[in-house]
Design a protein around this motif. Sequence first.
Motif, PDB file in Angstrom:
ATOM      1  N   GLU A 103      -2.244  -0.619   1.343  1.00  0.00           N
ATOM      2  CA  GLU A 103      -1.787  -1.998   1.525  1.00  0.00           C
ATOM      3  C   GLU A 103      -1.055  -2.508   0.287  1.00  0.00           C
ATOM      4  N   ILE A 104      -1.539  -2.158  -0.899  1.00  0.00           N
ATOM      5  CA  ILE A 104      -0.867  -2.565  -2.138  1.00  0.00           C
ATOM      6  C   ILE A 104       0.525  -1.952  -2.205  1.00  0.00           C
ATOM      7  N   GLY A 105       0.634  -0.675  -1.838  1.00  0.00           N
ATOM      8  CA  GLY A 105       1.935  -0.020  -1.826  1.00  0.00           C
ATOM      9  C   GLY A 105       2.896  -0.700  -0.859  1.00  0.00           C
ATOM     10  N   LEU A 106       2.409  -1.055   0.320  1.00  0.00           N
ATOM     11  CA  LEU A 106       3.264  -1.746   1.294  1.00  0.00           C
ATOM     12  C   LEU A 106       3.687  -3.121   0.780  1.00  0.00           C
ATOM     13  N   LEU A 107       2.751  -3.851   0.174  1.00  0.00           N
ATOM     14  CA  LEU A 107       3.084  -5.176  -0.353  1.00  0.00           C
ATOM     15  C   LEU A 107       4.085  -5.088  -1.507  1.00  0.00           C
ATOM     16  N   LYS A 108       3.918  -4.093  -2.376  1.00  0.00           N
ATOM     17  CA  LYS A 108       4.881  -3.910  -3.477  1.00  0.00           C
ATOM     18  C   LYS A 108       6.266  -3.602  -2.920  1.00  0.00           C
ATOM     19  N   ASN A 109       6.315  -2.769  -1.901  1.00  0.00           N
ATOM     20  CA  ASN A 109       7.601  -2.428  -1.274  1.00  0.00           C
ATOM     21  C   ASN A 109       8.227  -3.666  -0.641  1.00  0.00           C
ATOM     22  N   LYS A 112       9.591  -5.896  -3.378  1.00  0.00           N
ATOM     23  CA  LYS A 112      10.811  -5.299  -3.933  1.00  0.00           C
ATOM     24  C   LYS A 112      12.005  -5.558  -3.011  1.00  0.00           C
ATOM     25  N   GLN A 113      11.800  -5.403  -1.697  1.00  0.00           N
ATOM     26  CA  GLN A 113      12.884  -5.647  -0.750  1.00  0.00           C
ATOM     27  C   GLN A 113      13.300  -7.112  -0.760  1.00  0.00           C
ATOM     28  N   ARG A 114      12.340  -8.038  -0.849  1.00  0.00           N
ATOM     29  CA  ARG A 114      12.671  -9.468  -0.892  1.00  0.00           C
ATOM     30  C   ARG A 114      13.425  -9.822  -2.174  1.00  0.00           C
ATOM     31  N   ASP A 115      12.990  -9.225  -3.302  1.00  0.00           N
ATOM     32  CA  ASP A 115      13.685  -9.484  -4.565  1.00  0.00           C
ATOM     33  C   ASP A 115      15.123  -8.993  -4.503  1.00  0.00           C
TER      34      ASP A 115
END
Length: 125
Positions: A103-109, A112-115
Amino acid sequence: MIPLNLQILLIVIILGLLYFLVDNIRKYKLELKYALLWLIMVIVTLVLAIYPKLLYYISNNIFIETPVNALYLISFIIVFIILYNFTVLISKLTNQTKRLSQEIGLLKNEIKQRDEKNQNINESP
């Protein structure tokens, strides 16, 4: 029959262990749900130390020749139950850790996409 001074020594040691367990539970060093099996083991051992004839009764009824062998069998069963309980707990915690890291990996991704999307919107005239 066990000698009285050995019986008293066993009872004192078991009561000390019981105090140690309860004190750790009280100080929140040990959770009650994990210490419950240890408490049961200590109480069973205390009962057997106070009433040693009970061990003779148990060994006769399950066709074990000496009470010491019955004590080893009872101890083995209790330790096996404790180990099984902790194995199940470790498996659950391992699965939770794996799920949380995914879940942390998905949230980081996603962050990153939003940024990147926000950066592209701010750069365009």
